[in-house]
Design a protein around this motif. Structure first.
Motif, PDB file in Angstrom:
ATOM      1  N   SER A  24       0.855  -1.177   0.000  1.00  0.00           N
ATOM      2  CA  SER A  24       0.000   0.000   0.000  1.00  0.00           C
ATOM      3  C   SER A  24       0.898   1.237   0.000  1.00  0.00           C
ATOM      4  O   SER A  24       1.940   1.256   0.670  1.00  0.00           O
ATOM      5  N   ASN A  25       0.499   2.232  -0.790  1.00  0.00           N
ATOM      6  CA  ASN A  25       1.224   3.505  -0.856  1.00  0.00           C
ATOM      7  C   ASN A  25       2.659   3.366  -1.368  1.00  0.00           C
ATOM      8  O   ASN A  25       3.546   4.104  -0.942  1.00  0.00           O
ATOM      9  N   MET A  26       2.884   2.438  -2.265  1.00  0.00           N
ATOM     10  CA  MET A  26       4.214   2.260  -2.850  1.00  0.00           C
ATOM     11  C   MET A  26       4.221   2.658  -4.320  1.00  0.00           C
ATOM     12  O   MET A  26       3.203   2.576  -5.011  1.00  0.00           O
ATOM     13  N   SER A  27       5.388   3.075  -4.792  1.00  0.00           N
ATOM     14  CA  SER A  27       5.582   3.437  -6.189  1.00  0.00           C
ATOM     15  C   SER A  27       5.899   2.201  -7.013  1.00  0.00           C
ATOM     16  O   SER A  27       6.166   1.112  -6.478  1.00  0.00           O
ATOM     17  N   GLY A  28       5.905   2.375  -8.328  1.00  0.00           N
ATOM     18  CA  GLY A  28       6.263   1.271  -9.203  1.00  0.00           C
ATOM     19  C   GLY A  28       7.670   0.770  -8.955  1.00  0.00           C
ATOM     20  O   GLY A  28       7.924  -0.441  -8.953  1.00  0.00           O
ATOM     21  N   VAL A  29       8.608   1.686  -8.744  1.00  0.00           N
ATOM     22  CA  VAL A  29       9.995   1.308  -8.482  1.00  0.00           C
ATOM     23  C   VAL A  29      10.104   0.522  -7.185  1.00  0.00           C
ATOM     24  O   VAL A  29      10.835  -0.481  -7.104  1.00  0.00           O
ATOM     25  N   GLN A  30       9.375   0.938  -6.160  1.00  0.00           N
ATOM     26  CA  GLN A  30       9.415   0.220  -4.887  1.00  0.00           C
ATOM     27  C   GLN A  30       8.831  -1.181  -5.029  1.00  0.00           C
ATOM     28  O   GLN A  30       9.362  -2.146  -4.453  1.00  0.00           O
ATOM     29  N   MET A  31       7.752  -1.310  -5.785  1.00  0.00           N
ATOM     30  CA  MET A  31       7.178  -2.636  -6.019  1.00  0.00           C
ATOM     31  C   MET A  31       8.155  -3.520  -6.796  1.00  0.00           C
ATOM     32  O   MET A  31       8.352  -4.693  -6.461  1.00  0.00           O
ATOM     33  N   GLN A  32       8.749  -2.962  -7.818  1.00  0.00           N
ATOM     34  CA  GLN A  32       9.706  -3.719  -8.626  1.00  0.00           C
ATOM     35  C   GLN A  32      10.875  -4.188  -7.775  1.00  0.00           C
ATOM     36  O   GLN A  32      11.328  -5.335  -7.884  1.00  0.00           O
ATOM     37  N   HIS A  33      11.348  -3.306  -6.907  1.00  0.00           N
ATOM     38  CA  HIS A  33      12.477  -3.641  -6.043  1.00  0.00           C
ATOM     39  C   HIS A  33      12.108  -4.775  -5.089  1.00  0.00           C
ATOM     40  O   HIS A  33      12.846  -5.758  -4.963  1.00  0.00           O
ATOM     41  N   LEU A  34      10.960  -4.662  -4.430  1.00  0.00           N
ATOM     42  CA  LEU A  34      10.558  -5.691  -3.472  1.00  0.00           C
ATOM     43  C   LEU A  34      10.293  -7.017  -4.175  1.00  0.00           C
ATOM     44  O   LEU A  34      10.640  -8.084  -3.649  1.00  0.00           O
ATOM     45  N   ASN A  35       9.691  -6.956  -5.350  1.00  0.00           N
ATOM     46  CA  ASN A  35       9.417  -8.188  -6.109  1.00  0.00           C
ATOM     47  C   ASN A  35      10.687  -8.975  -6.428  1.00  0.00           C
ATOM     48  O   ASN A  35      10.640 -10.191  -6.611  1.00  0.00           O
ATOM     49  N   HIS A  36      11.815  -8.276  -6.493  1.00  0.00           N
ATOM     50  CA  HIS A  36      13.082  -8.942  -6.796  1.00  0.00           C
ATOM     51  C   HIS A  36      13.502  -9.893  -5.682  1.00  0.00           C
ATOM     52  O   HIS A  36      14.178 -10.889  -5.934  1.00  0.00           O
ATOM     53  N   TYR A  37      13.076  -9.614  -4.440  1.00  0.00           N
ATOM     54  CA  TYR A  37      13.551 -10.374  -3.280  1.00  0.00           C
ATOM     55  C   TYR A  37      12.571 -11.427  -2.785  1.00  0.00           C
ATOM     56  O   TYR A  37      12.984 -12.384  -2.122  1.00  0.00           O
ATOM     57  N   ILE A  38      11.298 -11.258  -3.064  1.00  0.00           N
ATOM     58  CA  ILE A  38      10.305 -12.160  -2.474  1.00  0.00           C
ATOM     59  C   ILE A  38       9.963 -13.304  -3.434  1.00  0.00           C
ATOM     60  O   ILE A  38      10.141 -13.189  -4.646  1.00  0.00           O
ATOM     61  N   ASN A  39       9.478 -14.390  -2.879  1.00  0.00           N
ATOM     62  CA  ASN A  39       9.136 -15.566  -3.678  1.00  0.00           C
ATOM     63  C   ASN A  39       7.684 -15.558  -4.141  1.00  0.00           C
ATOM     64  O   ASN A  39       7.339 -16.230  -5.110  1.00  0.00           O
ATOM     65  N   GLN A  40       6.821 -14.814  -3.438  1.00  0.00           N
ATOM     66  CA  GLN A  40       5.428 -14.692  -3.828  1.00  0.00           C
ATOM     67  C   GLN A  40       5.234 -13.322  -4.492  1.00  0.00           C
ATOM     68  O   GLN A  40       5.593 -12.304  -3.912  1.00  0.00           O
ATOM     69  N   PRO A  41       4.674 -13.272  -5.675  1.00  0.00           N
ATOM     70  CA  PRO A  41       4.553 -11.980  -6.369  1.00  0.00           C
ATOM     71  C   PRO A  41       3.571 -11.047  -5.681  1.00  0.00           C
ATOM     72  O   PRO A  41       2.566 -11.492  -5.094  1.00  0.00           O
ATOM     73  N   LEU A  42       3.860  -9.763  -5.726  1.00  0.00           N
ATOM     74  CA  LEU A  42       2.911  -8.763  -5.247  1.00  0.00           C
ATOM     75  C   LEU A  42       1.727  -8.732  -6.199  1.00  0.00           C
ATOM     76  O   LEU A  42       1.902  -8.692  -7.420  1.00  0.00           O
ATOM     77  N   ILE A  43       0.513  -8.744  -5.653  1.00  0.00           N
ATOM     78  CA  ILE A  43      -0.656  -8.763  -6.526  1.00  0.00           C
ATOM     79  C   ILE A  43      -1.577  -7.565  -6.330  1.00  0.00           C
ATOM     80  O   ILE A  43      -2.594  -7.445  -7.023  1.00  0.00           O
TER      81      ILE A  43
END
Length: 322
Positions: free
Chosen positions: A162-181
């Motif tokens: 919540s309240n994240m930018s595209g870059v922040q989502m992209q960055h976090l998605n790089h580390y986690i095993n479950q995709p942000l939806i």
């Protein structure tokens, strides 16, 4: 209406979300009362009758009492759980004996918050967990470990922010095993940055736009559901008592005119304006008034014309297009 990105993960997700921040009484630690519980039942029933199946919570809402009140609904209607989508948020900590208001994406806090949420909601799992606001001290590996633990234990099926930018989502998605939806941000006729950022590219009039470029595009490319909190602008254009500027009065009149044209409530028009956007935005209905919930749900029957959509945008913006 178009299919939501969320439907690719959760097939029975509705086009609207019911936001539960308004149930549970006051923002205090007083015990939940019978009247407050009945108030929650009435709001949930109105949402269900309107076809809403997604219910949004946060561990901090009403100091946990919003989740607790909803938990009373589930306790009395256990069969309801499989028919709805439950999402909640964590990561905000209020001032306490340990420190000031702060954000906390540590593994221990995320896991503990979810376990407390499940207890209050009287359920064994969340369909979707969102991280509430970006934590500048986030250690990505800790978030990944928390998500893994919650997913593997069956306590959370899907994850988002919540309240994240595209870059922040992209960055976090790089580390986690479950995709942000999902990503939940503020978008409305009074928070136009998500539109302005594209229109004012390279234009000095857009230098104060407070919405990070690329957020909607990244979400759409990666099947991330954009959800809008505060989509009704606190009722500014739909009858809530408020002192309005001449510009706001003009927009309120236009909303009323369009409501008459499309044969729906004014509440539906302001939500339909968001839903007309090709990002397939999912508005969060925040009122606890059953009549307002029913009126808002009429938005799913409306597809604004391009002309009407732009008329609302220009009116709310107060200036003509560049």
């Amino acid at each position: 209406m178009k299919n939501l990105p969320l439907n690719q993960y959760i097939s029975h997700a509705s086009q609207l979300v019911y936001g539960c921040m308004a149930i549970g009484g006051e923002w205090d630690f007083n015990p939940l009362t019978k009247d407050q519980t009945q108030h929650a039942f009435a709001a949930v029933d109105a949402a269900l009758e309107a076809g809403i199946t997604v219910f949004d919570h946060a561990d901090i809402y009403r100091m946990g009492k919003a989740e607790q009140a909803f938990g009373e609904v589930l306790k009395s209607r256990p069969n309801l759980r499989e028919e709805i989508v439950l999402q909640s948020k964590c990561g905000i900590r209020f001032e306490d004996e340990h420190g000031p208001k702060r954000y906390d994406f540590s593994k221990d806090w995320i896991v503990t918050s979810v376990e407390n949420t499940l207890s209050r909601l009287n359920t064994e799992y969340l369909d979707l967990l969102l991280l509430h606001r970006p934590d500048p001290l986030m250690e990505e590996e800790e978030v990944a470990a928390a998500f893994d633990a919650l997913f593997d234990s069956g306590k959370v099926k899907h994850f988002g922010v919540s309240n994240m930018s595209g870059v922040q989502m992209q960055h976090l998605n790089h580390y986690i095993n479950q995709p942000l939806i999902a990503n939940q941000v503020e978008m409305s006729l009074t928070n136009l940055g998500f539109v302005d950022e594209g229109i004012y590219v390279g234009n000095p009039d857009g230098q104060h736009v407070n919405f990070t470029a690329g957020t909607l595009q990244y979400a759409k490319q990666n099947n991330i559901q954009m959800q809008s909190w505060g989509p009704a602008s606190q009722g500014k254009y739909t009858g809530a008592p408020a002192a309005l500027t001449a510009q706001e009065e003009a927009t309120k009149k236009l909303v009323a005119t369009l409501a008459q044209k499309y044969g729906v409530a004014t509440d539906a028009i302001v939500l339909a304006w968001l839903m007309r956007h090709p990002s397939n935005i999912q508005p969060i209905v925040g009122s606890a008034n059953p009549k307002r919930i029913k009126a808002s749900a009429e938005a799913v029957t409306v597809t604004l014309t391009r002309e009407d959509w732009y008329a609302l945008y220009v009116s709310a913006k107060g200036v003509e297009l560049p």
